[in-house]
Structures are given as C-alpha cells and as structure tokens.
Design a protein around this motif. Structure first.
Motif, PDB file in Angstrom:
ATOM      1  N   TYR A 132      27.203  17.674  47.756  1.00 43.92           N
ATOM      2  CA  TYR A 132      28.647  17.603  47.969  1.00 43.92           C
ATOM      3  C   TYR A 132      29.264  16.463  47.177  1.00 43.92           C
ATOM      4  N   ILE A 133      30.534  16.619  46.855  1.00 49.27           N
ATOM      5  CA  ILE A 133      31.393  15.524  46.434  1.00 49.27           C
ATOM      6  C   ILE A 133      32.528  15.504  47.446  1.00 49.27           C
ATOM      7  N   THR A 134      32.712  14.348  48.073  1.00 49.22           N
ATOM      8  CA  THR A 134      33.745  14.240  49.100  1.00 49.22           C
ATOM      9  C   THR A 134      34.770  13.179  48.716  1.00 49.22           C
ATOM     10  N   GLY A 135      35.963  13.354  49.254  1.00 49.79           N
ATOM     11  CA  GLY A 135      37.038  12.382  49.103  1.00 49.79           C
ATOM     12  C   GLY A 135      37.561  12.036  50.475  1.00 49.79           C
ATOM     13  N   LYS A 136      37.299  10.798  50.920  1.00 55.83           N
ATOM     14  CA  LYS A 136      37.661  10.381  52.281  1.00 55.83           C
ATOM     15  C   LYS A 136      38.840   9.411  52.252  1.00 55.83           C
ATOM     16  N   ILE A 137      39.822   9.677  53.123  1.00 53.07           N
ATOM     17  CA  ILE A 137      40.978   8.809  53.300  1.00 53.07           C
ATOM     18  C   ILE A 137      40.535   7.634  54.170  1.00 53.07           C
ATOM     19  N   LEU A 138      40.833   6.420  53.715  1.00 54.73           N
ATOM     20  CA  LEU A 138      40.400   5.236  54.452  1.00 54.73           C
ATOM     21  C   LEU A 138      41.553   4.257  54.687  1.00 54.73           C
ATOM     22  N   VAL A 139      41.359   3.359  55.609  1.00 53.09           N
ATOM     23  CA  VAL A 139      42.227   2.254  56.014  1.00 53.09           C
ATOM     24  C   VAL A 139      43.424   2.733  56.829  1.00 53.09           C
ATOM     25  N   GLU A 140      44.280   3.552  56.237  1.00 56.33           N
ATOM     26  CA  GLU A 140      45.465   4.074  56.920  1.00 56.33           C
ATOM     27  C   GLU A 140      45.641   5.548  56.598  1.00 56.33           C
TER      28      GLU A 140
END
Length: 134
Positions: A110-118
């Motif tokens: 997989y290649i994932t893109g995760k939203i972080l902090v806010e």
C-alpha cells in the motif's frame, strides 16, 4: 484509475477530507509483481481548513498503515502541488528516491496518505502515483 505511457503507469485518485488521524487516501498496488514508485504528486486544489493540518505519505503494510518516507508533513491548508521528487517540499523524513512496493497481497503493498495534527475537513485534491513494474 491507471494509465500507461512508455512503461510508466500512473495511478490517480481523489483525496478524502477528514479529521486528524484519518486517511486522505489508501492505494493498494494492483500488480502481481513488485513495483518501483518513481514519484508521488499530491495536488491540493482546496485547502483543508485548519492551519496545522498536514499529510504523511509512505509505503505501508495495509490501508491503515502510516509512513512518511515519500512525503512528510506537507501542508494541507494551502492550495499547492507537492512532488516527492522535490527536497524543498517532500519533508524531513521523506527521501527523494524510488520506493519499492510489494506485489498485490504482499507485506508492504500500500501507499497511504494520512491526515495528521488537525482536521482537513475542507480538503479537495488528487493524488498521482507514477510507477513501473519490476
């Protein structure tokens, strides 16, 4: 959706807006062989809506795996284009190298893109993954 040009395939999809710690995208290698990811582009067309929202992109073991080896901490609250080939925008932990991804069903496919902090609740954009099969 995948297109091919001179052996290079391009997978593309839509980024999903969301809260912190949710995924803007998770893409699984569709190929029966390993692939070499030459570049990942994130095109943020509408800012996420929170000043400190960032995105980490990397090779992962599943749709909920997190990594920052392709893009690290890119700003989701700015309409901009981010390329994994650019040291100025790829982030601290990312490397501007080719990344090997396991075959479909492999350990790290997989290649994932995760939203972080806010949260990036207003996020609109696309991702593009340029790769060749091994």
């Amino acid at each position: 959706q995948t297109e091919m040009n001179a052996g290079v395939k391009v997978a593309k999809g839509t980024l999903t807006a969301g809260a912190a710690n949710t995924f803007a995208f998770a893409w699984q290698n569709p190929e029966e062989s390993k692939i070499l990811v030459q570049q990942v582009i994130i095109d943020v067309t509408t800012a996420g809506g929170t000043a400190t929202a960032v995105l980490d992109v990397g090779v992962a073991s599943g749709a909920t795996g997190t990594a920052d080896t392709i893009l690290d901490g890119i700003d989701l609250n700015a309409a901009a284009v981010y390329s994994s080939l650019s040291a100025t925008v790829s982030g601290t932990n990312a490397t501007e190298n080719v990344h090997k991804v396991d075959e479909n069903g492999g350990t790290n496919d997989y290649i994932t893109g995760k939203i972080l902090v806010e949260a990036a609740s207003s996020l609109v954009g696309k991702y593009y993954i340029f790769y060749v099969t091994v």
